[in-house]
Design an enzyme around this catalytic site. Sequence first.
Site, mmCIF file in Angstrom:
data_model
loop_
_atom_site.group_PDB
_atom_site.id
_atom_site.type_symbol
_atom_site.label_atom_id
_atom_site.label_comp_id
_atom_site.label_asym_id
_atom_site.label_seq_id
_atom_site.Cartn_x
_atom_site.Cartn_y
_atom_site.Cartn_z
ATOM 1 C CG PHE A 23 26.086 -40.489 9.396
ATOM 2 C CD1 PHE A 23 25.990 -40.109 10.721
ATOM 3 C CD2 PHE A 23 26.171 -39.499 8.430
ATOM 4 C CE1 PHE A 23 25.966 -38.779 11.086
ATOM 5 C CE2 PHE A 23 26.149 -38.162 8.779
ATOM 6 C CZ PHE A 23 26.046 -37.792 10.111
ATOM 7 C CD GLU A 180 19.188 -27.756 5.965
ATOM 8 O OE1 GLU A 180 18.441 -28.362 6.740
ATOM 9 O OE2 GLU A 180 20.291 -28.195 5.612
ATOM 10 C CG ASP A 309 23.917 -41.386 1.213
ATOM 11 O OD1 ASP A 309 22.922 -41.722 1.879
ATOM 12 O OD2 ASP A 309 24.376 -40.219 1.208
HETATM 13 C C1 LIG Z 1 24.981 -31.149 2.573
HETATM 14 C C2 LIG Z 1 24.303 -32.366 3.125
HETATM 15 C C3 LIG Z 1 23.309 -32.198 4.091
HETATM 16 C C4 LIG Z 1 22.672 -33.332 4.613
HETATM 17 N N1 LIG Z 1 21.710 -33.144 5.584
HETATM 18 C C5 LIG Z 1 21.152 -34.220 6.172
HETATM 19 C C6 LIG Z 1 20.229 -34.052 7.247
HETATM 20 O O1 LIG Z 1 19.917 -32.933 7.657
HETATM 21 N N2 LIG Z 1 19.715 -35.186 7.803
HETATM 22 C C7 LIG Z 1 20.060 -36.433 7.387
HETATM 23 O O2 LIG Z 1 19.602 -37.423 7.949
HETATM 24 N N3 LIG Z 1 20.903 -36.625 6.352
HETATM 25 C C8 LIG Z 1 21.461 -35.541 5.738
HETATM 26 N N4 LIG Z 1 22.345 -35.717 4.697
HETATM 27 C C9 LIG Z 1 22.564 -37.068 4.171
HETATM 28 C C10 LIG Z 1 23.513 -37.862 5.063
HETATM 29 O O3 LIG Z 1 24.644 -37.092 5.385
HETATM 30 C C11 LIG Z 1 23.898 -39.132 4.302
HETATM 31 O O4 LIG Z 1 22.732 -39.859 4.030
HETATM 32 C C12 LIG Z 1 24.851 -39.986 5.130
HETATM 33 O O5 LIG Z 1 26.067 -39.294 5.334
HETATM 34 C C13 LIG Z 1 25.119 -41.313 4.429
HETATM 35 O O6 LIG Z 1 26.025 -42.062 5.200
HETATM 36 P P1 LIG Z 1 27.042 -43.065 4.481
HETATM 37 O O7 LIG Z 1 27.768 -43.754 5.574
HETATM 38 O O8 LIG Z 1 26.314 -43.851 3.476
HETATM 39 O O9 LIG Z 1 28.023 -42.133 3.663
HETATM 40 P P2 LIG Z 1 28.968 -40.906 4.145
HETATM 41 O O10 LIG Z 1 28.545 -40.403 5.489
HETATM 42 O O11 LIG Z 1 28.960 -39.983 3.004
HETATM 43 O O12 LIG Z 1 30.374 -41.600 4.307
HETATM 44 C C14 LIG Z 1 31.078 -42.141 3.222
HETATM 45 C C15 LIG Z 1 32.540 -42.258 3.620
HETATM 46 O O13 LIG Z 1 33.196 -43.051 2.637
HETATM 47 C C16 LIG Z 1 34.453 -42.488 2.350
HETATM 48 N N5 LIG Z 1 34.835 -42.925 1.009
HETATM 49 C C17 LIG Z 1 34.175 -42.697 -0.141
HETATM 50 N N6 LIG Z 1 34.803 -43.288 -1.172
HETATM 51 C C18 LIG Z 1 35.893 -43.891 -0.666
HETATM 52 C C19 LIG Z 1 36.943 -44.658 -1.232
HETATM 53 N N7 LIG Z 1 36.991 -44.928 -2.526
HETATM 54 N N8 LIG Z 1 37.918 -45.120 -0.421
HETATM 55 C C20 LIG Z 1 37.894 -44.846 0.916
HETATM 56 N N9 LIG Z 1 36.911 -44.131 1.491
HETATM 57 C C21 LIG Z 1 35.920 -43.660 0.724
HETATM 58 C C22 LIG Z 1 34.215 -40.993 2.475
HETATM 59 O O14 LIG Z 1 35.434 -40.295 2.708
HETATM 60 C C23 LIG Z 1 33.258 -40.915 3.653
HETATM 61 O O15 LIG Z 1 33.927 -40.755 4.882
HETATM 62 C C24 LIG Z 1 23.006 -34.610 4.159
HETATM 63 C C25 LIG Z 1 23.998 -34.761 3.172
HETATM 64 C C26 LIG Z 1 24.649 -33.646 2.680
HETATM 65 C C27 LIG Z 1 25.726 -33.828 1.654
#
Ligand SMILES: Cc1cc2nc3c(=O)[nH]c(=O)nc-3n(C[C@H](O)[C@H](O)[C@H](O)COP(=O)(O)OP(=O)(O)OC[C@H]3O[C@@H](n4cnc5c(N)ncnc54)[C@H](O)[C@@H]3O)c2cc1C
Length: 434
Positions: A23, A180, A309
Site C-alpha cells: 500500500f 474475521e 508498517d
Molecule cells: C491479514 C491482514 C488483514 C488486514 N486487514 C486490514 C484491514 O482490514 N484494514 C486495514 O486498513 N489494514 C489491514 N491490514 C494491514 C494492512 O494490510 C497493512 O497496514 C498495509 O499492508 C501496510 O502497507 P505497507 O506498504 O507498509 O506494507 P505491505 O502492504 O505489507 O507491503 C510490503 C511490500 O514489501 C515487500 N517486501 C518486503 N520485504 C522485502 C524485501 N526485503 N525486498 C523486496 N520487497 C520486500 C513485500 O513483498 C510487500 O509487497 C491487514 C493486514 C493483514 C496481514
Amino acid sequence: MTLTADAQEDARRPRIVIVGGGFGGLSAAQTLARVRADITLIDRRNHHLFQPLLYQVATAVLSPAQIAQPIRTVFRDQKNVRVVLDEVIGIDAPARIVRTQQQGDIPFDYLILAVGASHDYFGKDDWAEYAPGLKSLEDATNIRRRILEAFERAETAESEDERRAFLTFCIVGGGPTGVEMAGAIAELAHRTLRGEFRRFDPATAQVILIEAGPRVLSSMPEDLSEKARRGLEKLGVTVRTGKMVTNCLPDRIELGEESLACRTIIWAAGVRASAAGNWLAAKQDRAGRVIVEKNLSVPGSPDVFVIGDTAAVFTDDGRPVPGVAPAAKQQGKFVAALIADRIAGRDTSSRRFVYDDQGNLATIGRSQAVVHMGRLKLSGTVAWWFWGIVHIFFLIDFRNRMSVLLDWLMTYLTYGRGSRLITDPPRPRGPDIS
Ligand SMILES: Cc1cc2nc3c(=O)[nH]c(=O)nc-3n(C[C@H](O)[C@H](O)[C@H](O)COP(=O)(O)OP(=O)(O)OC[C@H]3O[C@@H](n4cnc5c(N)ncnc54)[C@H](O)[C@@H]3O)c2cc1C
C-alpha cells in the site's frame, strides 16, 4: 562526443528507489507519476496484495488472483517507473546504495522503504510450523489447506478423540484478523459444509478465539468490542479472553496449565516490522519499526524515508499511528510529494506528516460487522454493508472488484464457497491421539 539535450536531461534525472509494492510503496510511486525522475520499484513478489481480504482466501471464499494484481500491470502506463522483481538484503545509506539479491547494487538519490511487517511469535519462532500466520497468498492457501484437510481427516479419524482434535480450530489473537478468521471458520463449519460428511456433523466443530487481553478488538470502543464478542458467540465461536498461549504443538495448544487437543492453530497475535531497521542500523521500537522523524525520514539520512508498517510514527498527542492500509497510503503520498518538491527546489524543511484517521472496521460474519469512525459507531447489517462497499472500492483493479462482488453475492445467497480447493501436498498426519 556531445550529448543530445534529451540525453543530458536523462543523465540529470534524480533516481528514486522504492522498496515494496504494498500500500505504501504503490501510493508513493503513483503520486510521483508526473515527476521527471527515474523511479525503480523493487519487490520480492510480482504482485501487489490486498491484505484486508486475505482471510477470505484462507477460508475459501475468494481465490488468490481476486485480491492480487501484478505490480508491472499497475504501472504499465506510468513510464517513469521501472519494476524490478528482487529481494533487498541491505542498504548502504551513506553511499546511497540498495543491495539486492539478484541485481547487485542499485544506486539512489532518494529512497523510500515500504517493506511491511511479518508475524511475531514473541521469541518462540518454532511455533510458526504449527501455528501459521496470515500475511501472504502462500500463507492464505496454506491455512486454507489446513482447515479443509482437518475436516477431511475428521471423516477418516480412528477415534472420537482424534476426530474432536481435528474439529477444534484455535485462533490466537483477538484483533481484526483473528475475529474475521474465527467468524469465517465458524460459518464454514455451521453452514457451508452442512450435510457433506457422513461420519460427523461439521457443526460440531469448535472454533476457539484466544486473546491475552481483556477483550477482542481492543482498538475499538468497549461497546463495539462487546458487540463483536456477542456476534462471534452467536456464530458458535468460543471467545476466551485473558488467556495467554504458552505453547503450540502439532496436536495441541497450551494455555498455562490447560492443554487443548487441537490440530489447527492460526496465529493472529503479533506483528514484527520487516528488516529495514537492521539494514539502516536505525533506532527501532519494540516491534522493530524504525523510529522516523516528523517528515518520515530516517534520523541522519534526510533522503531516506521509511513508511507504512515498517515505520514507528506518532500523532501530535503521542499516539502511535496504527499499522493499517490508509496510514501506509497517506505516508506514501506525503513522502512522494515531499520528494517532488525537493526535486523542484522548493523548501520542505517545515513539512511534517499528519495522520488522517479514517476509522476502524472489522467484519464478524455474514451480515455482521462493527465500524468506528470518529463519533460514528455502527454494528450489525448496516456495518457489514459499509465494510463490503469500502473493501470493494479499495480493491485496486476493476476486474477484481467485479469478480469479488459476484462471489460475495453467491456466498451471501447460497452460503457456498467457490475456492474450497486443497492444492498443496497434504500435511503429515501428526502424532496419533489415543
Ligand atoms: C491479514 C491482514 C488483514 C488486514 N486487514 C486490514 C484491514 O482490514 N484494514 C486495514 O486498513 N489494514 C489491514 N491490514 C494491514 C494492512 O494490510 C497493512 O497496514 C498495509 O499492508 C501496510 O502497507 P505497507 O506498504 O507498509 O506494507 P505491505 O502492504 O505489507 O507491503 C510490503 C511490500 O514489501 C515487500 N517486501 C518486503 N520485504 C522485502 C524485501 N526485503 N525486498 C523486496 N520487497 C520486500 C513485500 O513483498 C510487500 O509487497 C491487514 C493486514 C493483514 C496481514
